[in-house]
Design an enzyme around this catalytic site. Sequence first.
Site, PDB file in Angstrom:
ATOM      1  N   GLY A  91       0.818  -1.210   0.000  1.00 27.45           N
ATOM      2  CA  GLY A  91       0.000   0.000   0.000  1.00 27.45           C
ATOM      3  C   GLY A  91       0.847   1.253   0.000  1.00 27.45           C
ATOM      4  O   GLY A  91       2.073   1.223   0.103  1.00 27.45           O
TER       5      GLY A  91
ATOM      6  N   ILE B   3      -5.536 -10.704   6.531  1.00 26.28           N
ATOM      7  CA  ILE B   3      -5.850 -10.285   7.903  1.00 26.28           C
ATOM      8  C   ILE B   3      -7.276 -10.623   8.315  1.00 26.28           C
ATOM      9  O   ILE B   3      -7.617 -10.522   9.490  1.00 26.28           O
ATOM     10  CB  ILE B   3      -5.575  -8.781   8.132  1.00 26.28           C
ATOM     11  CG1 ILE B   3      -6.496  -7.917   7.267  1.00 26.28           C
ATOM     12  CG2 ILE B   3      -4.119  -8.436   7.895  1.00 26.28           C
ATOM     13  CD1 ILE B   3      -6.462  -6.441   7.645  1.00 26.28           C
TER      14      ILE B   3
ATOM     15  N   ALA C  38      -5.656  -1.892   5.364  1.00 23.07           N
ATOM     16  CA  ALA C  38      -6.988  -1.375   5.686  1.00 23.07           C
ATOM     17  C   ALA C  38      -7.860  -1.335   4.443  1.00 23.07           C
ATOM     18  O   ALA C  38      -7.360  -1.319   3.315  1.00 23.07           O
ATOM     19  CB  ALA C  38      -6.886   0.036   6.276  1.00 23.07           C
ATOM     20  N   TYR C  39      -9.150  -1.324   4.659  1.00 25.60           N
ATOM     21  CA  TYR C  39     -10.125  -1.057   3.602  1.00 25.60           C
ATOM     22  C   TYR C  39     -10.307   0.452   3.587  1.00 25.60           C
ATOM     23  O   TYR C  39     -10.770   1.036   4.565  1.00 25.60           O
ATOM     24  CB  TYR C  39     -11.444  -1.762   3.910  1.00 25.60           C
ATOM     25  CG  TYR C  39     -12.525  -1.579   2.856  1.00 25.60           C
ATOM     26  CD1 TYR C  39     -12.896  -2.632   2.046  1.00 25.60           C
ATOM     27  CD2 TYR C  39     -13.168  -0.350   2.690  1.00 25.60           C
ATOM     28  CE1 TYR C  39     -13.898  -2.479   1.077  1.00 25.60           C
ATOM     29  CE2 TYR C  39     -14.146  -0.182   1.729  1.00 25.60           C
ATOM     30  CZ  TYR C  39     -14.512  -1.247   0.925  1.00 25.60           C
ATOM     31  OH  TYR C  39     -15.485  -1.086  -0.035  1.00 25.60           O
TER      32      TYR C  39
ATOM     33  N   THR D 192      -7.423   7.351  11.423  1.00 24.78           N
ATOM     34  CA  THR D 192      -7.765   8.403  10.470  1.00 24.78           C
ATOM     35  C   THR D 192      -8.513   9.569  11.107  1.00 24.78           C
ATOM     36  O   THR D 192      -9.141   9.417  12.167  1.00 24.78           O
ATOM     37  CB  THR D 192      -8.667   7.803   9.365  1.00 24.78           C
ATOM     38  OG1 THR D 192      -9.193   8.836   8.541  1.00 24.78           O
ATOM     39  CG2 THR D 192      -9.838   7.037   9.965  1.00 24.78           C
ATOM     40  N   ASP D 193      -8.450  10.707  10.455  1.00 26.93           N
ATOM     41  CA  ASP D 193      -9.242  11.868  10.851  1.00 26.93           C
ATOM     42  C   ASP D 193     -10.738  11.599  10.738  1.00 26.93           C
ATOM     43  O   ASP D 193     -11.553  12.282  11.366  1.00 26.93           O
ATOM     44  CB  ASP D 193      -8.885  13.071   9.965  1.00 26.93           C
ATOM     45  CG  ASP D 193      -9.061  12.772   8.478  1.00 26.93           C
ATOM     46  OD1 ASP D 193      -8.357  11.890   7.980  1.00 26.93           O
ATOM     47  OD2 ASP D 193      -9.895  13.412   7.817  1.00 26.93           O
TER      48      ASP D 193
ATOM     49  N   TYR E 111     -16.873   3.993   6.766  1.00 27.66           N
ATOM     50  CA  TYR E 111     -15.427   3.805   6.829  1.00 27.66           C
ATOM     51  C   TYR E 111     -14.872   4.334   8.151  1.00 27.66           C
ATOM     52  O   TYR E 111     -14.128   3.646   8.857  1.00 27.66           O
ATOM     53  CB  TYR E 111     -14.758   4.520   5.648  1.00 27.66           C
ATOM     54  CG  TYR E 111     -13.284   4.729   5.832  1.00 27.66           C
ATOM     55  CD1 TYR E 111     -12.386   3.668   5.736  1.00 27.66           C
ATOM     56  CD2 TYR E 111     -12.773   6.000   6.130  1.00 27.66           C
ATOM     57  CE1 TYR E 111     -11.023   3.866   5.926  1.00 27.66           C
ATOM     58  CE2 TYR E 111     -11.420   6.204   6.309  1.00 27.66           C
ATOM     59  CZ  TYR E 111     -10.542   5.135   6.209  1.00 27.66           C
ATOM     60  OH  TYR E 111      -9.198   5.338   6.407  1.00 27.66           O
TER      61      TYR E 111
ATOM     62  N   TRP F  33      -5.511  12.897   4.871  1.00 27.74           N
ATOM     63  CA  TRP F  33      -5.196  13.399   3.532  1.00 27.74           C
ATOM     64  C   TRP F  33      -3.833  12.898   3.048  1.00 27.74           C
ATOM     65  O   TRP F  33      -2.943  13.675   2.709  1.00 27.74           O
ATOM     66  CB  TRP F  33      -5.240  14.916   3.519  1.00 27.74           C
ATOM     67  CG  TRP F  33      -6.584  15.517   3.769  1.00 27.74           C
ATOM     68  CD1 TRP F  33      -7.664  14.916   4.357  1.00 27.74           C
ATOM     69  CD2 TRP F  33      -7.006  16.844   3.444  1.00 27.74           C
ATOM     70  NE1 TRP F  33      -8.729  15.776   4.417  1.00 27.74           N
ATOM     71  CE2 TRP F  33      -8.360  16.982   3.869  1.00 27.74           C
ATOM     72  CE3 TRP F  33      -6.379  17.937   2.857  1.00 27.74           C
ATOM     73  CZ2 TRP F  33      -9.093  18.157   3.703  1.00 27.74           C
ATOM     74  CZ3 TRP F  33      -7.094  19.115   2.697  1.00 27.74           C
ATOM     75  CH2 TRP F  33      -8.439  19.226   3.108  1.00 27.74           C
TER      76      TRP F  33
END
Length: 281
Positions: free
Chosen positions: A10, A37, A60-61, A101-102, A125, A150
Amino acid sequence: MKVLVTGANGQLGYDVLKRLEYEGIEYLGADRELLDITNEEHVKRIIGDYYPDVVIHCAAYTWVDRAEDEKDLCYSVNVLGTKYVAEACKNINAKMVYISTDYVFDGVGETPFGITHKPNPINYYGETKYKGELEVLNILKNYFIVRISWVFGNHGNNFVKTMLKLAKERDEISVVVDQFGSPTYTYDLAESLVEMIQSDKFGIYHVTNEGFCNWYEFACEIFKQAGLDIIVNPIKTEEYPTKAKRPKNSRLNKTQNIGSEITHLRSWQEALKNMINNEMR
């Protein structure tokens, strides 16, 4: 020290491996083929056999809009997958880094969200990433939960590459002007993560490049640094409807980071310049 990195192919995992190699740290890059995973027994066997001191969980998705329709898959990867990795770390007493994540926040207001601010995700998400945080908190003591926003880098797809691609196809584009955040360069983030795992300052961190902007300002800076002449029109979020709601305020407050000795990242403009120079070669 031995480090296992999930999501090795990734955008972030790629740069983490490069940083580990640069610092001479032994590592195993686990892509989807090597480590599924979502398979509990597989996770525990692969991590148990390699027996790392640290697992940096980048897998991650991340398809925010598709997650609204593929909820089972998103949950399986972001929540159950994280749970299995955390349990495997507990079994061998390994440290774990969970990339969050934010999007765990609702984006209300203009004040940057602090580490202690209560998460309240507004899309699926973000909900699964927050539930992933809770799995780590419930299972482990030796963890780093690292919230980022971002993300852009030289490997994989991201906003910067999309803008550069569109600039070859169009003379004019429209970009959202009322969503604010902190761009995060994976090259810099990887350096920070590798620095972090060599400490025992466990807890929740916000790690982004310095400064805030909106997507419109980000796009304008991309074209400016790339020397591209393209008209950028600012539009409101309501004019660009998406399947999943986006938080309008993704600013993250980094002053509450536990390990104050963790190096602050350079400005997002400087980081962008580094990426653009690499991309334009």
